[in-house]
Design a protein around this motif. Structure first.
Motif, mmCIF file in Angstrom:
data_model
loop_
_atom_site.group_PDB
_atom_site.id
_atom_site.type_symbol
_atom_site.label_atom_id
_atom_site.label_comp_id
_atom_site.label_asym_id
_atom_site.label_seq_id
_atom_site.Cartn_x
_atom_site.Cartn_y
_atom_site.Cartn_z
ATOM 1 N N UNK A 57 50.730 37.886 34.048
ATOM 2 C CA UNK A 57 51.143 38.771 35.259
ATOM 3 C C UNK A 57 51.207 40.330 34.707
ATOM 4 N N UNK A 58 51.028 40.534 33.520
ATOM 5 C CA UNK A 58 50.911 41.944 33.114
ATOM 6 C C UNK A 58 49.804 42.757 33.642
ATOM 7 N N UNK A 59 49.905 44.217 33.205
ATOM 8 C CA UNK A 59 48.771 44.877 33.465
ATOM 9 C C UNK A 59 47.855 44.991 32.394
ATOM 10 N N UNK A 80 38.466 43.957 30.997
ATOM 11 C CA UNK A 80 39.123 44.387 32.088
ATOM 12 C C UNK A 80 38.279 44.893 33.371
ATOM 13 N N UNK A 81 36.922 44.940 32.873
ATOM 14 C CA UNK A 81 36.034 45.262 34.001
ATOM 15 C C UNK A 81 35.617 43.862 34.794
ATOM 16 N N UNK A 82 35.623 42.739 33.947
ATOM 17 C CA UNK A 82 35.207 41.566 34.612
ATOM 18 C C UNK A 82 36.521 41.111 35.656
ATOM 19 N N UNK A 83 37.785 41.436 35.163
ATOM 20 C CA UNK A 83 38.774 41.095 35.963
ATOM 21 C C UNK A 83 38.809 41.931 37.378
ATOM 22 N N UNK A 84 38.322 43.178 37.291
ATOM 23 C CA UNK A 84 38.356 44.158 38.360
ATOM 24 C C UNK A 84 37.284 43.573 39.170
ATOM 25 N N UNK A 85 36.093 43.127 38.666
ATOM 26 C CA UNK A 85 35.240 42.556 39.457
ATOM 27 C C UNK A 85 35.304 41.478 40.059
ATOM 28 N N UNK A 86 36.073 40.452 39.367
ATOM 29 C CA UNK A 86 36.564 39.183 39.958
ATOM 30 C C UNK A 86 37.369 39.300 40.947
ATOM 31 N N UNK A 87 38.485 40.289 40.895
ATOM 32 C CA UNK A 87 39.374 40.492 41.821
ATOM 33 C C UNK A 87 38.751 41.192 42.869
ATOM 34 N N UNK A 88 37.749 41.887 43.052
ATOM 35 C CA UNK A 88 37.088 42.355 43.980
ATOM 36 C C UNK A 88 36.460 41.287 45.173
#
Length: 306
Positions: A57-59, A80-88
């Motif tokens: 749950x960290x940033x 980090x970019x993959x996390x952002x893409x998947x969250x979108x």
């Protein structure tokens, strides 16, 4: 995204092989841009990276390593970019995690170590989310993380725009079978510090592209090796290797078909016919070593069906 699998539990795992430099690299005409830099790599399965991603749950993404974390900055950016893409896309239920990367490819020699790290990181994060990413998305994430990316996600010989992220041309189903003997022509290189391939030889590179296309279609190993040797020589104006001509001559005396190089590194490969026995190739490698080169005498099989 390509699709979803059942969500992974705990940590995700991602893998990527490396490569052994290029058969061809330069500037080419392409269907997306008027012209752009492109390359055709030599895939090998003996080097690569494995990434483990443990979500929490960290940033952001934290690197866990026994070495220098700065070596994995690109892999962290990719995660980090993959996390952002998947969250979108509504996929992950977490905002960060810990990334650990283990590699078998030395850094800076032209073996695709940074791209292997990046692709392994992308796949590890996606694995946590139970997601399979399509090749275009993987390429975009990789280039965003490192500025230029090798097409290690492809199992076919392709001419790839490594700084722009699109396939210029699919050259065929597979490279002809050959043996490769690794040689070294210097120490580590900062790949991105090198200038992109210039514009002065576009016509010549297009000719080599046509020759390579034909050689791949015909299963013509000597034809592929001739293209690789010419591309290595053309690259001397960009990344000069003092012993290249001497290595080419030593390879010819030893019966090699030609020489390929890491155009942005210092590893080189002598290419031999696959019809030779491994013992015959080892003896040839010993001859090249006797000429003063650092040589790995164990031949690597390349080409053929993956």
């Amino acid at each position: 995204m390509t699709g979803r699998r059942p969500a992974a539990r705990g940590r995700g795992t991602g893998r990527s092989t490396g490569h052994h430099g290029e058969l061809l690299q330069g500037r080419f005409r392409c269907p997306v841009l008027d012209e752009c830099p492109g390359l055709v790599t030599v895939p090998i399965g003996t080097v690569g990276s494995v990434a483990l991603f443990t979500p929490d749950a960290g940033a952001g993404v934290r690197i866990r390593t026994d070495g220098d974390a700065r070596d994995l900055t690109k892999a962290r950016r990719a995660a980090e970019a993959t996390l952002a893409h998947l969250r979108a896309e509504g996929a992950p239920g977490f905002t960060g995690g810990e990334l650990r990367v283990t590699r078998t490819a030395p850094v800076g020699l032209g073996l695709g170590s940074s791209t292997a790290d990046v692709l392994a990181a992308v796949r590890a994060v996606a694995d946590c989310c139970g997601v399979e990413l399509d090749a275009d998305t993987v390429a975009r994430l990789a280039i965003g993380a490192e500025g230029a990316s090798d097409p290690l996600w492809s199992d076919r010989p392709i001419l790839f725009a490594h700084r722009h992220g699109h396939v210029i041309e699919e050259l065929g189903p597979e490279l002809p079978r050959m043996f490769l003997v690794r040689c070294m022509l210097g120490g580590p290189v900062d790949t991105l510090a090198l200038a992109p391939a210039g514009t002065g030889h576009v016509g010549e590179y297009e000719e080599l592209r046509a020759l390579l296309r034909r050689a791949v279609a015909d299963g013509d190993a000597p034809g592929v090796a001739a293209v690789a040797t010419r591309s290595a020589r053309l690259n001397q104006s960009r990344h000069y290797k003092p012993d290249l001509d001497r290595l080419i001559a030593a390879g010819e005396r030893a019966g090699a078909l030609g020489v390929q190089v890491a155009h942005s590194g210092n590893v080189a490969g002598l290419l031999f016919a696959h019809t030779l026995s491994p013992d015959r190739v080892r003896r040839a490698a010993d001859c090249v070593r006797a000429d003063g080169f650092r040589v790995d005498v164990e031949p690597l099989p390349i080409g053929g069906a993956v």
